[in-house]
Every structure is written in structure tokens, then in C-alpha cells.
Write an enzyme that holds these catalytic residues in place. Structure first.
Site, short mmCIF file in Angstrom:
data_model
loop_
_atom_site.label_atom_id
_atom_site.label_comp_id
_atom_site.label_asym_id
_atom_site.label_seq_id
_atom_site.Cartn_x
_atom_site.Cartn_y
_atom_site.Cartn_z
N GLU A 27 0.72 -1.21 -0.01
CA GLU A 27 -0.17 0.03 0.07
C GLU A 27 0.86 1.17 0.16
O GLU A 27 0.85 1.99 0.87
CB GLU A 27 -0.93 0.10 1.38
CG GLU A 27 -1.71 -1.24 1.42
CD GLU A 27 -2.71 -1.27 2.66
OE1 GLU A 27 -2.06 -0.64 3.62
OE2 GLU A 27 -3.33 -2.03 2.96
N PRO A 28 1.33 1.55 -1.18
CA PRO A 28 2.53 2.69 -1.07
C PRO A 28 1.60 4.08 -1.07
O PRO A 28 0.74 3.95 -2.07
CB PRO A 28 3.34 2.41 -2.09
CG PRO A 28 2.54 1.51 -3.17
CD PRO A 28 1.55 0.81 -2.41
N ARG A 86 2.93 20.24 6.22
CA ARG A 86 3.96 19.26 6.95
C ARG A 86 5.22 20.01 7.65
O ARG A 86 5.80 19.51 8.61
CB ARG A 86 4.66 18.41 5.48
CG ARG A 86 3.61 17.46 5.15
CD ARG A 86 4.11 16.46 3.84
NE ARG A 86 5.75 16.49 3.89
CZ ARG A 86 6.39 15.76 4.61
NH1 ARG A 86 5.67 14.92 5.39
NH2 ARG A 86 7.76 15.81 4.51
N CYS A 124 -1.95 33.85 10.19
CA CYS A 124 -1.66 34.29 11.45
C CYS A 124 -1.56 33.40 12.41
O CYS A 124 -2.25 33.14 13.38
CB CYS A 124 -3.10 35.32 11.97
SG CYS A 124 -3.10 36.60 10.70
N GLU A 125 -0.38 32.58 12.25
CA GLU A 125 0.05 31.73 13.42
C GLU A 125 1.56 31.75 13.22
O GLU A 125 2.15 31.71 12.06
CB GLU A 125 -0.13 30.11 12.90
CG GLU A 125 -1.92 29.96 12.80
CD GLU A 125 -2.32 29.76 14.41
OE1 GLU A 125 -1.58 29.61 15.25
OE2 GLU A 125 -3.46 29.85 14.39
N TYR A 143 0.85 14.06 1.04
CA TYR A 143 0.50 14.65 2.44
C TYR A 143 0.64 16.30 2.04
O TYR A 143 1.01 17.28 2.99
CB TYR A 143 1.18 14.21 3.56
CG TYR A 143 1.32 12.65 3.47
CD1 TYR A 143 -0.18 11.86 3.73
CD2 TYR A 143 2.02 11.85 2.94
CE1 TYR A 143 -0.14 10.62 3.76
CE2 TYR A 143 1.98 10.37 3.10
CZ TYR A 143 0.71 10.03 3.43
OH TYR A 143 0.43 8.35 3.41
C1 LIG Z 1 -0.98 5.89 5.50
C2 LIG Z 1 -1.14 4.67 5.17
C3 LIG Z 1 -0.37 4.03 4.00
C4 LIG Z 1 0.52 4.66 3.19
O1 LIG Z 1 1.59 5.13 3.83
P1 LIG Z 1 2.84 6.01 2.96
O2 LIG Z 1 3.89 6.05 4.04
O3 LIG Z 1 2.18 7.09 2.33
O4 LIG Z 1 3.44 4.72 2.12
C5 LIG Z 1 -0.64 2.47 3.73
N1 LIG Z 1 -1.29 1.86 4.63
C6 LIG Z 1 -2.12 2.21 5.36
C7 LIG Z 1 -3.06 1.52 6.33
C8 LIG Z 1 -1.97 3.85 5.70
O5 LIG Z 1 -2.78 4.00 6.75
#
Ligand SMILES: *Cc1c(COP(=O)(O)O)cnc(C)c1O
Length: 400
Positions: free
Chosen positions: A259-260, A298, A327-328, A356
Site C-alpha cells: 500500500e504505497p 508538513r 496568522c500563526e 500529504y
Molecule cells: C497511510 C497508510 C499507508 C501509506 O503510507 P505511506 O507512508 O504514504 O506509504 C498505507 N497503509 C495504511 C493502512 C496507511 O494508513
């Protein structure tokens, strides 16, 4: 080479620009690393949830990892096939669970015994068997920023090994649950392979002990988290990453799900902002720009470093705080960053802003969110228009 100056001219600033060709290359690199094994890359939509970005990955065969029903809808709307959509997250509402089951997605990543109960009850109401995977918290320190560490017992995510076992046994005996996967995700911006390998070994061992009691799972979901280079970090290569996972999985025949998020989009994105003023308070030098923490949070949130390029400037560099109009005091894009002398309307390009960035944006200070531009094969196009004042007040009532 992306023509930043021309894009700023045409579309205005602040502005997000995404290099779709670079995104594609990152996707390919990871896909190739897992070649020869059954695998699905499920893009983590929260990293950059623009529909065109999701669609771009879907066109390359990507799935989608979603953390709200809104993201599930985005993924389906962008054309990700339902059998490659995963719903993760620590706090799913009943209506979200129901809708995910009705959409018949690949599986729901369950993060607590309470949630397993809700999924089972809702599946029973719908008279179906809900496909699930369980997120295991392997209690591994991922050695990243504490805000993006997720695999320690101190973090809110997932369940302990023993709880996971109980849950799989419960699911096996349930009419309305079909456990198909096992999941872990220990953190984000990981630059050290060891914790990933250790977590994979722990979860693979759990998988083996489940096999021993006749619980067979199809999917081994390794989460995301692969780090990228913002500054001079050494990062994990896709090859080493895949080899570590395959090493942990020796002798087990499963489909690997990865899950990248950040890895696919971070360095393909740029945040363009123009200089409004340069000023000096005592000995402290400030460059005030038109982009702010509501556009790119970030630096404020994680003290994150982003490389900043002053387009067309070559004079001597001296340290400066790059700050926005919000304004922070926490509204900055960089602190003590070496930049040349700047003038009104000079352009700064903030690198590595594709993950992000826009997605964490807000309307704080009644600032409309920026436009987003895709650049592909040398052509630029708008993939999200700049928000107008009317957009910002559209949902408000009783003001007339
Ligand atoms: C945020 C998240 C990701 C992706 O994370 P990256 O650091 O952007 O690769 C994958 N799986 C789950 C469950 C997440 O919460």
C-alpha cells in the site's frame, strides 16, 4: 524539465504541480521489484487523493487503500476495480462499514475486536459474508517521526498477536465473516529496512500458526511506508524491500498486497509559491510568500524538511525563514533556509510536495485551496480548479 515559471504565470500561485510521468516511474519500479510473485499495489489514496492521480495509478493496474468511505468512493469513482479496493482505518462508522460491504470491495482491514463485531453484525443484517483482513500491531519501532509511527503498542493502530488469533478463530466460526488477509503497517517515511523485515517475520509466523489450525489466508498485506528522499536520507530500494518481504514469507504461497502512498507521489509533486515581501526583524531575515500552512502543513506539523528552489536566482545565499500569510507563528515552509536575496513576485518551488500536501490542506484564514496541475508528456492540464470565495461559503446558512 517542468516549466515552473510558465505554469505559475498561467495558473497563478500558490499552486500544486504533479509530474505524472514521475509517478508512473515510481509505480513501475515497485511493481517490477515484486515481479514473479502474485502481488497487488494498492495506492494509499490519502497521500494524494485527487481523482486524476488515482485514475492515473488505476490505469497502471493499481488498487486503492482507503481510510474513509469517502476515499473508497473516490477510488471507485476514479475507476479502481472494486476487487482491488481495501478499506483500512482505526475508526470506521457503521454506515461506512455497511457501504463498504455493499460495494463488495476486496476486504475491510479490521483494527479491533469491537470493529470485528460491528462488521459481523452489519454483514448479518445484509445477509452476506464480509471479507476481512486483520491489522496486526507487531510492536516494532519503525524509527521514524513519532507522529507517523503506527506499529508500536503505544500507537492506536491494529491489535496484538493474541487478539488477532482469537479474532481469526472467531471469524472462522462465523456465518458472516470471511477472513482472507492479514495486514500490518508500522509507519510512514521508513528509511530503515530492519524494522519492516522484523514486522514481516512476526506477521508471517502468525500466518503459519494460523495455517496450522486450518485457517488459510490469501493476502499478506504489508502496508505502505516506504520512505523517500526529502533531503539527503538514504532510502530503501524497491528491490531490497521486496527481497526482505519475500525472505520473511519463505514457503508461504500468498498474494502480497503493498500500500504505497508517499513513495508513489511525494517526489513527483511541487508546491509553487511567490514571494510577497522580504523583511528583516532585527538580525532575523524573513521571506513572506503567498503559500502557507493551510496549503502545505508538513513543515508546521512534523517539522518536515522540503528542498526549496529559487527560480532564476543566483546571488549569495543567507539563512531565512520562509513564512506564509496565515496568522500563526507556526506558519512556515522552512526555517533558516539558505536563499538568495528575493524580490516581489520571485518564484519559489518547494520540492517533494506530492504526498500529504494538498490533501492535508484546509481553508484556515478563509484561504481557498490551490489549483492542482498535472504535467504529462510535456503537457500541463488542470486537475482541480482553484477554490473561490463562493466555494468557501457555499455550505454556510443564515448569513443573509
Ligand atoms: C497511510 C497508510 C499507508 C501509506 O503510507 P505511506 O507512508 O504514504 O506509504 C498505507 N497503509 C495504511 C493502512 C496507511 O494508513
Amino acid at each position: 524539465m517542468i516549466q515552473f515559471q510558465a505554469l505559475a504565470q498561467t495558473y497563478g500561485t500558490p499552486l500544486y504541480v504533479y509530474d505524472f510521468d514521475a509517478m508512473k516511474e515510481q509505480f513501475e519500479a515497485l511493481k517490477v521489484a515484486f515481479r514473479g510473485r502474485k502481488s497487488i499495489l494498492a495506492y494509499a489514496v490519502k497521500a494524494n487523493s485527487n481523482l486524476s492521480v488515482i485514475k492515473h495509478f488505476a490505469a497502471q493496474g493499481s488498487g486503492a487503500d482507503c481510510v474513509s468511505i469517502g476515499e473508497v468512493r473516490r477510488a471507485l469513482t476514479a475507476g479502481v476495480p472494486k476487487y482491488r479496493v481495501i478499506f483500512s482505518g482505526v475508526g470506521k462508522r457503521d454506515d461506512e462499514i455497511r457501504e463498504a460491504i455493499e460495494h463488495d470491495i476486496l476486504y475491510i482491514n479490521v483494527e479491533s475486536e469491537g470493529e470485528l463485531g460491528r462488521v459481523e453484525t452489519i454483514a448479518k443484517e445484509l445477509n452476506v459474508k464480509a471479507r476481512i483482513s486483520i491489522r496486526v500491531n507487531p510492536n516494532i519501532d519503525p524509527k521514524t517521526h513519532p507522529y507517523i509511527s503506527t506499529g508500536l503498542h503505544d500507537n492506536k493502530f491494529g491489535v496484538e498477536i493474541d487478539a488477532a488469533k482469537r479474532m481469526y478463530i472467531h471469524a472462522k466460526n462465523s456465518e458472516n465473516l470471511d477472513a482472507v488477509g492479514i495486514h500490518f503497517h508500522i509507519g510512514s517515511q521508513l528509511t530503515d529496512l530492519e524494522p519492516i523485515y522484523e514486522a514481516a517475520v512476526i506477521v508471517a509466523d502468525l500466518l503459519r500458526s494460523l495455517q496450522a489450525i486450518d485457517i488459510e489466508l490469501k493476502f499478506f498485506d504489508i502496508g505502505g511506508g516506504l520512505g523517500v528522499r526529502y533531503d539527503n536520507e538514504t532510502t530503501i530500494t524497491p528491490y531490497d524491500y521486496a527481497q526482505a518481504i519475500l525472505g520473511a514469507l519463505k514457503g508461504i504461497d500468498v498474494t502480497i498486497i503493498c500500500e504505497p502512498g508517499r513513495f508513489l507521489t511525494a517526489n513527483a509533486g511541487y508546491f509553487l509559491t511567490k514571494v510577497l515581501y522580504e523583511k528583516q526583524n532585527g538580525t532575523k531575515r524573513f521571506v513572506v510568500v503567498d503559500g502557507a500552512m493551510n496549503d502545505l502543513i508538513r513543515p508546521s506539523l512534523y517539522n518536515a524538511y522540503h528542498r526549496i528552489e529559487a527560480i532564476g536566482k543566483t546571488s549569495d545565499m543567507t539563512p531565512v525563514d520562509v513564512v506564509g500569510p496565515v496568522c500563526e507563528s507556526g506558519d512556515f515552509l522552512a526555517k533558516n533556509y539558505p536563499l538568495p536575496a528575493m524580490e516581489h513576485n520571485d518564484l519559489l518551488v518547494v520540492h517533494s510536495a506530492g504526498a500529504y500536501g494538498f490533501g492535508m490542506g484546509s481553508n484556515y484564514n478563509t484561504r481557498g485551496r490551490c489549483a492542482e496541475i498535472a504535467v504529462e508528456n510535456g503537457e500541463a492540464r488542470i486537475i482541480r480548479a482553484r477554490e473561490t470565495f463562493d466555494d468557501l461559503i457555499a455550505l454556510e446558512r443564515e448569513y443573509l
